[in-house]
Enzyme design. Structure first.
Site, PDB file in Angstrom:
ATOM      1  N   LYS A 174       3.310   3.484 -15.810  1.00 19.86           N
ATOM      2  CA  LYS A 174       2.896   2.834 -14.561  1.00 19.86           C
ATOM      3  C   LYS A 174       2.277   1.477 -14.869  1.00 19.86           C
ATOM      4  O   LYS A 174       1.420   1.349 -15.742  1.00 19.86           O
ATOM      5  CB  LYS A 174       1.905   3.729 -13.817  1.00 19.86           C
ATOM      6  CG  LYS A 174       2.503   5.079 -13.421  1.00 19.86           C
ATOM      7  CD  LYS A 174       1.489   6.008 -12.810  1.00 19.86           C
ATOM      8  CE  LYS A 174       0.475   6.492 -13.823  1.00 19.86           C
ATOM      9  NZ  LYS A 174      -0.387   7.578 -13.308  1.00 19.86           N
ATOM     10  N   THR A 205      -8.600   2.524  -4.653  1.00 16.66           N
ATOM     11  CA  THR A 205      -7.434   3.062  -5.358  1.00 16.66           C
ATOM     12  C   THR A 205      -7.729   4.408  -6.011  1.00 16.66           C
ATOM     13  O   THR A 205      -6.982   4.848  -6.883  1.00 16.66           O
ATOM     14  CB  THR A 205      -6.971   2.073  -6.438  1.00 16.66           C
ATOM     15  OG1 THR A 205      -8.072   1.824  -7.344  1.00 16.66           O
ATOM     16  CG2 THR A 205      -6.508   0.761  -5.832  1.00 16.66           C
ATOM     17  N   GLY A 207      -7.531   7.936  -7.000  1.00 15.77           N
ATOM     18  CA  GLY A 207      -6.525   8.984  -6.849  1.00 15.77           C
ATOM     19  C   GLY A 207      -5.090   8.522  -6.802  1.00 15.77           C
ATOM     20  O   GLY A 207      -4.202   9.317  -6.502  1.00 15.77           O
ATOM     21  N   THR A 208      -4.825   7.257  -7.123  1.00 15.96           N
ATOM     22  CA  THR A 208      -3.441   6.768  -7.051  1.00 15.96           C
ATOM     23  C   THR A 208      -2.528   7.496  -8.051  1.00 15.96           C
ATOM     24  O   THR A 208      -1.388   7.827  -7.729  1.00 15.96           O
ATOM     25  CB  THR A 208      -3.365   5.252  -7.304  1.00 15.96           C
ATOM     26  OG1 THR A 208      -4.080   4.934  -8.504  1.00 15.96           O
ATOM     27  CG2 THR A 208      -3.950   4.475  -6.149  1.00 15.96           C
ATOM     28  N   GLY A 209      -3.026   7.729  -9.266  1.00 16.46           N
ATOM     29  CA  GLY A 209      -2.202   8.403 -10.272  1.00 16.46           C
ATOM     30  C   GLY A 209      -1.875   9.826  -9.880  1.00 16.46           C
ATOM     31  O   GLY A 209      -0.722  10.277 -10.010  1.00 16.46           O
ATOM     32  N   CYS A 210      -2.880  10.555  -9.382  1.00 12.82           N
ATOM     33  CA  CYS A 210      -2.666  11.930  -8.917  1.00 12.82           C
ATOM     34  C   CYS A 210      -1.649  11.949  -7.787  1.00 12.82           C
ATOM     35  O   CYS A 210      -0.745  12.804  -7.736  1.00 12.82           O
ATOM     36  CB  CYS A 210      -3.979  12.534  -8.417  1.00 12.82           C
ATOM     37  SG  CYS A 210      -5.352  12.452  -9.573  1.00 12.82           S
TER      38      CYS A 210
END
Length: 262
Positions: A174, A205, A207-210
């Site tokens: 990412k 932002t 929690g964007t990865g989750c």
């Protein structure tokens, strides 16, 4: 109805982890199930405390789920203990779910390591090889490829090749930490595919990865291939960021259910 299992830690503020996954899965009109690896006391300003589940209890949760409502895909997030990772690996080998997305949560937003060396070794050598797709951000990709610095899109390609020496599945690096773009790189079967994105001016932002990894798991469960699953998930995440939800005093959460209001 498609069923998606999240194996991750609980975020008491609701923005990341298990709570973000449940909201994302529900927004995709799918049935969410969870195996909780840890409880956290946290909010938008930081993590105050963590209480890990025992490996035995994580295994019991997985047995209960797999023996009743078998998931169409599995998303794995925060797993901080080597013993918990070992149990997850054992259960995945036993039950063999079709799609496994691993978000290798290794580095905090502030740059602090979240895994001990023992846990990192078990994650890399035993859990990642079982994954359909892994979704490291740039600091995590740096860790996975031996510490090389990733500052450009060319560096991302070099890192993907390095990671692929030890992991034969699909690798999505990412690019949110890049200064000039938000492009993500998929390395699959020796081929590079770029997923372009614009930088969205939104400081919230958390929690964007989750969210991205669980959205990918949803799309895999729905029968899409890896490329389309990533594209649809990236579109969903972009919309959640563009909604400009503003909650809390720190790095706030996304509006996972923005499609409901629109």
């Amino acid at each position: 109805m498609k069923k998606v299992l999240s194996i991750a830690g609980s975020d008491s503020s609701g923005g990341a982890g298990i709570q973000a996954d449940i909201k994302t899965i529900t927004a995709h009109k799918m049935y969410a199930m969870t195996a909780i690896t840890a409880l956290t006391a946290q909010n938008t300003t930081g993590v105050d405390s963590v209480l890990e589940a025992t490996p035995e209890f994580v295994g019991q949760q997985l047995d209960s789920i797999m023996n009743d409502i078998f998931p169409d895909s599995v998303k794995i997030g925060m797993v901080s203990s080597p013993h918990i990772i070992e149990v997850i690996v054992e259960k995945l080998k036993e039950y063999k779910p079709k799609h496994i997305v691993v978000d290798p949560v290794m580095i905090s937003t502030s740059g602090s390591p979240l895994l001990s060396k023992d846990a990192m070794d078990v994650l890399i050598t035993k859990l990642l090889p079982l994954a359909t797709l892994i979704t490291p951000n740039i600091p995590e990709a740096e860790c996975l490829c031996g510490g090389m610095k990733i500052e450009t899109k060319e560096d991302m390609q070099k890192a993907a090749i390095q990671i692929a020496k030890h992991y034969q599945g699909n690798i999505l690096i990412k690019g949110g930490h890049l200064l000039d773009s938000a492009d993500d790189l998929l390395y699959s079967n020796g081929q590079f595919t770029w997923f372009t994105g614009v930088k969205i001016e939104n400081p919230n932002t958390h929690g964007t990865g989750c969210t991205l990894s669980s959205a990918i798991a949803c799309n895999l469960a729905d029968g899409h291939d890896v490329n389309m699953s990533i594209q649809y998930a990236k579109d969903y995440l972009t919309g959640a960021l563009q909604d400009q939800l503003n909650l809390g005093k720190g790095n706030g959460p996304l509006n996972h259910c923005y499609r409901l209001s629109n």
